[in-house]
Write an enzyme that holds these catalytic residues in place. Structure first.
Site, PDB file in Angstrom:
ATOM      1  N   ASP A  32       0.846  -1.200   0.000  1.00 19.00           N
ATOM      2  CA  ASP A  32       0.000   0.000   0.000  1.00 19.00           C
ATOM      3  C   ASP A  32       0.883   1.253   0.000  1.00 19.00           C
ATOM      4  O   ASP A  32       1.792   1.362   0.835  1.00 19.00           O
ATOM      5  CB  ASP A  32      -0.886  -0.044   1.269  1.00 19.00           C
ATOM      6  CG  ASP A  32      -1.957   1.023   1.273  1.00 19.00           C
ATOM      7  OD1 ASP A  32      -2.407   1.426   0.188  1.00 19.00           O
ATOM      8  OD2 ASP A  32      -2.350   1.446   2.378  1.00 19.00           O
ATOM      9  N   GLY A  54      -8.095   8.137   7.043  1.00 14.93           N
ATOM     10  CA  GLY A  54      -8.471   8.401   8.435  1.00 14.93           C
ATOM     11  C   GLY A  54      -9.882   8.942   8.509  1.00 14.93           C
ATOM     12  O   GLY A  54     -10.651   8.869   7.541  1.00 14.93           O
ATOM     13  N   GLY A  57      -9.082   5.594   1.475  1.00 17.02           N
ATOM     14  CA  GLY A  57      -9.788   6.295   2.549  1.00 17.02           C
ATOM     15  C   GLY A  57     -11.196   5.788   2.751  1.00 17.02           C
ATOM     16  O   GLY A  57     -12.125   6.561   2.984  1.00 17.02           O
ATOM     17  N   GLY A  58     -11.375   4.454   2.696  1.00 13.43           N
ATOM     18  CA  GLY A  58     -12.708   3.857   2.792  1.00 13.43           C
ATOM     19  C   GLY A  58     -13.393   4.019   4.140  1.00 13.43           C
ATOM     20  O   GLY A  58     -14.586   3.765   4.258  1.00 13.43           O
TER      21      GLY A  58
HETATM   22  P1  13P Z   1      -8.604   4.593   5.766  1.00 15.27           P
HETATM   23  O1  13P Z   1      -7.511   4.481   6.789  1.00 15.27           O
HETATM   24  O2  13P Z   1      -9.224   5.934   5.756  1.00 15.27           O
HETATM   25  O3  13P Z   1      -9.583   3.489   5.900  1.00 15.27           O
HETATM   26  O4  13P Z   1      -7.885   4.450   4.343  1.00 15.27           O
HETATM   27  C1  13P Z   1      -7.146   3.302   4.048  1.00 15.27           C
HETATM   28  C2  13P Z   1      -6.377   3.465   2.802  1.00 15.27           C
HETATM   29  O5  13P Z   1      -6.765   4.158   1.894  1.00 15.27           O
HETATM   30  C3  13P Z   1      -5.130   2.711   2.690  1.00 15.27           C
HETATM   31  O6  13P Z   1      -4.442   3.025   1.533  1.00 15.27           O
END
Ligand code: 13P
Length: 287
Positions: free
Chosen positions: A84, A178, A208-209
């Site tokens: 990631d 976050g 950013g789910g």
């Molecule tokens: P969140 O931490 O907002 O769930 O986002 C995760 C993300 O996009 C990892 O690349």
């Protein structure tokens, strides 16, 4: 066996659902995500940030742990192990360590440099059958100490990167890593539509789910998002369950301390979060 994310994402794009990428930080996290994916017959992507990889002593440890679990837990659904927000060097390390998918995040470079570096990695990944995600337009919030401003991607730049032959593309559309601030204006579907128009069939990735309202998630999927990343929500549910367990005094066994018992409620909480997300993303039963 680990698989590239290519086939599962192309299927998701065609079937109008999204595959969840759940970031892993340790054994409990990984075990929980894999158990739910198998139970729900959902394809899944395990995301590993460079920081998490370092925490687990290195990418080779992660590969060994995940491959061991796939076998010992009799996992039969498609699982990709994905870097990631990788650096150029980190991506190369993961490829050598046995990851089946990588993300090279060159969004902070000038576009020409992002293109140049992404291209080199596309060539390597093609030879090895590894899937590759690229990013255009930085995602807001903080990830591993790097703070992005959440700008929206330029659709023409997205096309230039998609044309390099990446497997999937993360385009900033106002999404933030976050928790979302109270005054967050929401996702820019206008940008998403413009990007989709330029990149055609390329599966799009929504970072950013955590905390994006369900209706926006569904709309994003209908507009070409085939992979959604979730990290913070699993962290929060893990922390919350662990705190409650300790506050209830349940960690006092009286006959020694058992870390497995302490971590169990958090692991269960992660399972519940993953389940909820897979249902929302529509990937249940798609393995
Ligand atoms: P969140 O931490 O907002 O769930 O986002 C995760 C993300 O996009 C990892 O690349």
């Amino acid at each position: 066996m680990l698989v590239s994310a290519k086939e599962m994402l192309n299927k998701a794009r065609d079937g109008k659902y999204a595959v969840g990428q759940f970031n892993i930080n340790n054994l409990e996290w990984t075990k929980s995500v894999l158990a739910v994916a198998e139970e729900l017959r959902s394809p899944v992507i395990l995301g590993v940030s460079e920081g998490a990889g370092k925490y687990m002593t290195g990418f080779k440890t992660v590969v060994g742990m995940v491959n061991g679990m796939l076998e010992e837990m009799n996992i039969t659904v498609p699982v990709a192990l994905h870097l990631d927000h990788g650096t150029f060097e980190g991506a190369q390390k993961c490829i050598r360590a046995g990851f089946s998918s990588i993300m090279f995040d060159g969004s902070h470079y000038p576009i020409a440099e992002n293109i140049e570096k992404t291209k080199i990695l596309v060539n390597t990944c093609d030879v090895l059958g590894i899937s590759i995600e690229a990013e255009v337009g930085s995602i807001g919030g903080e990830e591993d100490g790097v703070v992005g401003m959440g700008e929206c991607a330029d659709p023409k730049e997205c096309k230039a990167i998609a044309d390099l032959g990446v497997t999937m593309l993360a385009a900033g559309i106002g999404n933030i890593h976050g928790k979302y601030p109270a005054n967050w204006p929401g996702l820019s579907f206008e940008t998403l539509e413009a990007v989709k128009k330029e990149v055609g069939d390329m599966p799009l990735v929504l970072h950013g789910g955590t905390g994006i309202p369900a209706e926006m998630i569904k709309k994003a999927i209908s507009l070409g998002v085939a992979k959604i990343n979730v990290n913070t929500e699993c962290q929060l549910s893990f922390a919350d369950a662990t705190r409650k367990y300790i506050e209830a005094g349940k960690d006092q066994q009286g006959k020694g301390f058992d870390p497995r018992k302490l971590l169990a409620p958090g692991a269960e909480a992660i399972k519940a979060t993953v389940k909820e997300k897979m249902e929302l993303f529509g990937s249940v039963g798609k393995a």
